[in-house]
Design a protein around this motif. Structure first.
Motif, PDB file in Angstrom:
ATOM      1  N   ASP A  77     -52.863 -76.186  46.878  1.00 43.81           N
ATOM      2  CA  ASP A  77     -53.015 -74.837  46.338  1.00 43.81           C
ATOM      3  C   ASP A  77     -52.034 -73.913  47.074  1.00 43.81           C
ATOM      4  O   ASP A  77     -52.262 -73.478  48.208  1.00 43.81           O
ATOM      5  N   ASN A 114     -53.333 -70.196  47.873  1.00 41.59           N
ATOM      6  CA  ASN A 114     -54.303 -70.168  48.955  1.00 41.59           C
ATOM      7  C   ASN A 114     -53.593 -70.383  50.296  1.00 41.59           C
ATOM      8  O   ASN A 114     -53.906 -69.717  51.298  1.00 41.59           O
ATOM      9  N   ARG A 126     -51.827 -67.203  51.223  1.00 44.50           N
ATOM     10  CA  ARG A 126     -52.783 -66.207  51.667  1.00 44.50           C
ATOM     11  C   ARG A 126     -53.219 -66.468  53.112  1.00 44.50           C
ATOM     12  O   ARG A 126     -53.323 -65.550  53.918  1.00 44.50           O
TER      13      ARG A 126
END
Length: 160
Positions: free
Chosen positions: A3, A6, A9
């Motif tokens: 991902d 993600n 982040r």
């Protein structure tokens, strides 16, 4: 499956935490630097003003300062210089000015003694002048004897 959003982040959060930590560290360093610098600025400001009040104010504001020994020396020199100027004038007014400016100084007792001596001398001169005006034909020996026998005041011949 990987991902990407993600992962980005999480990396952004780590970077933000590092930036926040660095910002806090910089803020702490800034506060410490300003505090130390403020003391130095106040020290040089007190030196520039060169007044006893400024020296006392600095000492009160920074009781544990590394500059206090220098401040005390400067203050002492300033007080001594002021006393010497007043002593050179040798008047009651000059000593009163000193005592008003420095009521608890190391020269206070001396200034008080000198002022009181001048006041006593003025009183003695007035007393001797009054006696001499009443008895103008008599000399200093007679005036000295008169002071001792009639008034109980003892003075040396030189003083009379």
């Amino acid at each position: 499956m990987y991902d990407y959003k993600n992962d980005m982040r999480m990396k952004e959060d780590k970077i933000m935490k590092i930036i926040a930590g660095v910002a806090v560290l910089l803020l702490v360093v800034y506060v410490i630097a300003i505090t130390c610098f403020k003391e130095t600025v106040d020290y040089y400001s007190a030196l520039q003003s060169n007044t006893v009040m400024e020296y006392v104010s600095f000492r009160d504001k920074y009781p544990d300062s590394e500059y206090n020994q220098k401040i005390n020396r400067k203050k002492s020199l300033l007080e001594e210089s002021y006393f010497m100027r007043k002593q050179k004038r040798n008047t009651v007014k000059a000593y009163n000015e000193f005592l008003h400016a420095f009521p608890n100084d190391k020269y206070t007792a001396r200034a008080t003694f000198l002022r009181d001596s001048l006041l006593q001398r003025e009183s003695d001169i007035s007393l001797i002048r009054d006696i001499h005006e009443k008895h103008p034909s008599h000399g200093y020996r007679w005036i000295k004897a008169y002071l001792e026998h009639k008034l109980g005041v003892i003075m040396s011949y030189n003083h009379v």
